[in-house]
Design a protein around this motif. Structure first.
Motif, PDB file in Angstrom:
ATOM      1  N   LEU A 186      -3.891   6.454   5.536  1.00  0.00           N
ATOM      2  CA  LEU A 186      -4.845   6.402   6.646  1.00  0.00           C
ATOM      3  C   LEU A 186      -5.728   7.645   6.730  1.00  0.00           C
ATOM      4  O   LEU A 186      -6.531   7.780   7.645  1.00  0.00           O
ATOM      5  N   GLY A 187      -5.584   8.559   5.776  1.00  0.00           N
ATOM      6  CA  GLY A 187      -6.444   9.737   5.754  1.00  0.00           C
ATOM      7  C   GLY A 187      -5.983  10.865   6.647  1.00  0.00           C
ATOM      8  O   GLY A 187      -6.763  11.766   6.971  1.00  0.00           O
ATOM      9  N   GLY A 188      -4.708  10.840   7.074  1.00  0.00           N
ATOM     10  CA  GLY A 188      -4.198  11.895   7.947  1.00  0.00           C
ATOM     11  C   GLY A 188      -4.726  11.762   9.363  1.00  0.00           C
ATOM     12  O   GLY A 188      -5.047  10.672   9.837  1.00  0.00           O
ATOM     13  N   TRP A 189      -4.826  12.886  10.035  1.00  0.00           N
ATOM     14  CA  TRP A 189      -5.292  12.892  11.417  1.00  0.00           C
ATOM     15  C   TRP A 189      -6.793  12.638  11.480  1.00  0.00           C
ATOM     16  O   TRP A 189      -7.542  13.073  10.609  1.00  0.00           O
ATOM     17  N   MET A 190      -7.232  11.965  12.515  1.00  0.00           N
ATOM     18  CA  MET A 190      -8.628  11.564  12.638  1.00  0.00           C
ATOM     19  C   MET A 190      -9.522  12.785  12.852  1.00  0.00           C
ATOM     20  O   MET A 190      -9.188  13.700  13.608  1.00  0.00           O
ATOM     21  N   ALA A 191     -10.667  12.795  12.175  1.00  0.00           N
ATOM     22  CA  ALA A 191     -11.579  13.946  12.198  1.00  0.00           C
ATOM     23  C   ALA A 191     -12.380  13.982  13.492  1.00  0.00           C
ATOM     24  O   ALA A 191     -13.565  13.657  13.534  1.00  0.00           O
ATOM     25  N   LEU A 192     -11.703  14.387  14.567  1.00  0.00           N
ATOM     26  CA  LEU A 192     -12.317  14.529  15.884  1.00  0.00           C
ATOM     27  C   LEU A 192     -12.058  15.941  16.398  1.00  0.00           C
ATOM     28  O   LEU A 192     -11.071  16.575  16.017  1.00  0.00           O
ATOM     29  N   PRO A 193     -12.909  16.454  17.294  1.00  0.00           N
ATOM     30  CA  PRO A 193     -12.669  17.789  17.837  1.00  0.00           C
ATOM     31  C   PRO A 193     -11.469  17.848  18.770  1.00  0.00           C
ATOM     32  O   PRO A 193     -10.880  18.900  18.976  1.00  0.00           O
ATOM     33  N   ARG A 194     -11.095  16.721  19.335  1.00  0.00           N
ATOM     34  CA  ARG A 194      -9.940  16.587  20.211  1.00  0.00           C
ATOM     35  C   ARG A 194      -9.414  15.167  20.092  1.00  0.00           C
ATOM     36  O   ARG A 194     -10.088  14.285  19.574  1.00  0.00           O
ATOM     37  N   SER A 195      -8.191  14.916  20.558  1.00  0.00           N
ATOM     38  CA  SER A 195      -7.573  13.577  20.559  1.00  0.00           C
ATOM     39  C   SER A 195      -7.341  13.038  19.150  1.00  0.00           C
ATOM     40  O   SER A 195      -7.236  11.833  18.952  1.00  0.00           O
ATOM     41  N   GLU A 196      -7.214  13.947  18.169  1.00  0.00           N
ATOM     42  CA  GLU A 196      -6.993  13.495  16.795  1.00  0.00           C
ATOM     43  C   GLU A 196      -5.649  12.801  16.627  1.00  0.00           C
ATOM     44  O   GLU A 196      -5.507  11.895  15.786  1.00  0.00           O
ATOM     45  N   ASP A 197      -4.653  13.179  17.438  1.00  0.00           N
ATOM     46  CA  ASP A 197      -3.357  12.514  17.341  1.00  0.00           C
ATOM     47  C   ASP A 197      -3.414  11.105  17.941  1.00  0.00           C
ATOM     48  O   ASP A 197      -2.774  10.180  17.437  1.00  0.00           O
ATOM     49  N   THR A 198      -4.222  10.922  18.996  1.00  0.00           N
ATOM     50  CA  THR A 198      -4.435   9.582  19.540  1.00  0.00           C
ATOM     51  C   THR A 198      -5.145   8.703  18.514  1.00  0.00           C
ATOM     52  O   THR A 198      -4.805   7.523  18.338  1.00  0.00           O
ATOM     53  N   GLY A 199      -6.144   9.271  17.826  1.00  0.00           N
ATOM     54  CA  GLY A 199      -6.835   8.519  16.792  1.00  0.00           C
ATOM     55  C   GLY A 199      -5.906   8.072  15.685  1.00  0.00           C
ATOM     56  O   GLY A 199      -5.981   6.928  15.203  1.00  0.00           O
ATOM     57  N   LEU A 200      -4.997   8.957  15.257  1.00  0.00           N
ATOM     58  CA  LEU A 200      -4.019   8.577  14.242  1.00  0.00           C
ATOM     59  C   LEU A 200      -3.092   7.490  14.759  1.00  0.00           C
ATOM     60  O   LEU A 200      -2.822   6.504  14.056  1.00  0.00           O
ATOM     61  N   LEU A 201      -2.595   7.658  15.977  1.00  0.00           N
ATOM     62  CA  LEU A 201      -1.681   6.665  16.550  1.00  0.00           C
ATOM     63  C   LEU A 201      -2.302   5.277  16.570  1.00  0.00           C
ATOM     64  O   LEU A 201      -1.665   4.285  16.214  1.00  0.00           O
ATOM     65  N   MET A 202      -3.582   5.171  16.978  1.00  0.00           N
ATOM     66  CA  MET A 202      -4.220   3.867  17.068  1.00  0.00           C
ATOM     67  C   MET A 202      -4.439   3.239  15.693  1.00  0.00           C
ATOM     68  O   MET A 202      -4.410   2.017  15.557  1.00  0.00           O
ATOM     69  N   ALA A 203      -4.656   4.063  14.680  1.00  0.00           N
ATOM     70  CA  ALA A 203      -4.743   3.520  13.321  1.00  0.00           C
ATOM     71  C   ALA A 203      -3.366   3.064  12.844  1.00  0.00           C
ATOM     72  O   ALA A 203      -3.224   1.971  12.270  1.00  0.00           O
ATOM     73  N   LEU A 204      -2.340   3.869  13.079  1.00  0.00           N
ATOM     74  CA  LEU A 204      -0.986   3.512  12.667  1.00  0.00           C
ATOM     75  C   LEU A 204      -0.542   2.199  13.288  1.00  0.00           C
ATOM     76  O   LEU A 204      -0.001   1.314  12.597  1.00  0.00           O
ATOM     77  N   GLN A 205      -0.771   2.061  14.604  1.00  0.00           N
ATOM     78  CA  GLN A 205      -0.263   0.872  15.288  1.00  0.00           C
ATOM     79  C   GLN A 205      -1.004  -0.397  14.879  1.00  0.00           C
ATOM     80  O   GLN A 205      -0.536  -1.495  15.140  1.00  0.00           O
ATOM     81  N   THR A 206      -2.163  -0.233  14.242  1.00  0.00           N
ATOM     82  CA  THR A 206      -2.910  -1.396  13.778  1.00  0.00           C
ATOM     83  C   THR A 206      -2.327  -1.964  12.497  1.00  0.00           C
ATOM     84  O   THR A 206      -2.284  -3.183  12.314  1.00  0.00           O
TER      85      THR A 206
END
Length: 248
Positions: free
Chosen positions: A172-192
């Motif tokens: 999934l490319g690791g943590w999402m490239a955002l300035p904040r909430s990158e762990d939320t971005g990863l979680l939403m990709a994982l759960q999909t």
């Protein structure tokens, strides 16, 4: 020995919390045949390295680019088959890593784990959260995103407690490239793309303090938040669409 990699990004204001985080990690008891490694990544090249006199701990620094990049640089150095979040200002509770490992070893179809958490107040008091946790057990793909959207971006689980299969995290490319909430971005990709599992026993003390990132104005700016969460949801929905379309 099998390994679980614990990844911690850190910036200068949070360096002072690392010794306590280390003690919480050192106290962990793992299943037989398992070990942990702790990969600390400083977000900025000029940090003074902390020494824990422990070969399981490695420290590196990279140009300041935000927590997401720091996490991913630590991931690049990791060797474990499972990867566990641990923010520099938080603490692991007893048995946290063992429970993560037991679930991921015992449930081959589960790609990620989250768990309950408690708040740690500045005076040392530990406070339980008002519980709307989903309850112990498997979380089917898509459920977390649906709750996130319907509850106006209120998360049903704590992404800071995630433990993930490393191969899935890399895919999934690791943590999402955002300035904040990158762990939320990863979680939403994982759960999909994968089922998850919620552990009802708390695994983390979430420290409340004056330089907390999530309490800052930038993190809570409504325009910034709309853009961040909008991107997170759009990505997850795009993944969902791809996963449900028949192969061509």
């Amino acid at each position: 020995m099998r390994t679980v990699s614990v990844i911690t990004p850190v910036h200068p204001a949070h360096m002072r919390f690392l010794p306590e985080a280390y003690e919480s990690l050192r106290a962990q008891e793992l299943p037989q045949g398992w070990r942990w490694e702790w990969l600390i990544q400083h977000d900025g090249e000029t940090a003074a390295e902390l020494s824990f006199d422990d070969p399981r701990v490695t420290f590196s620094a990279s140009p300041a680019a935000g927590a997401a990049c720091a996490r991913n640089m630590a991931l690049a150095r990791s060797s474990g088959e499972f990867v566990r979040n641990l923010d520099a200002d938080d603490l692991l509770m007893d048995g946290a890593l063992q429970r993560d490992i037991d679930v991921l070893v015992g449930h081959a179809h589960v790609g990620w784990v989250t768990s309950a958490a408690h708040d740690l107040l500045p005076d040392g008091e530990v406070v339980s959260w008002a519980s709307d946790d989903p309850g112990e057990g498997v979380l089917e793909p898509g459920w977390t995103l649906d709750v996130f959207i319907s509850n106006e971006w209120r998360l049903p689980v704590v992404p800071g407690t995630m433990c993930v299969r490393r191969d899935l995290l890399l895919a999934l490319g690791g943590w999402m490239a955002l300035p904040r909430s990158e762990d939320t971005g990863l979680l939403m990709a994982l759960q999909t793309v994968s089922a998850g599992y919620f552990i009802a026993t708390p695994s983390m003390l979430y420290r409340k303090h004056g330089v907390q990132v999530t309490a800052g104005n930038a993190h809570n700016d409504p325009v910034d938040k709309k853009l961040r969460y909008g991107m997170i949801v759009d990505r997850a929905q795009a993944l969902r669409h791809m996963c449900t379309q028949p192969a061509r």
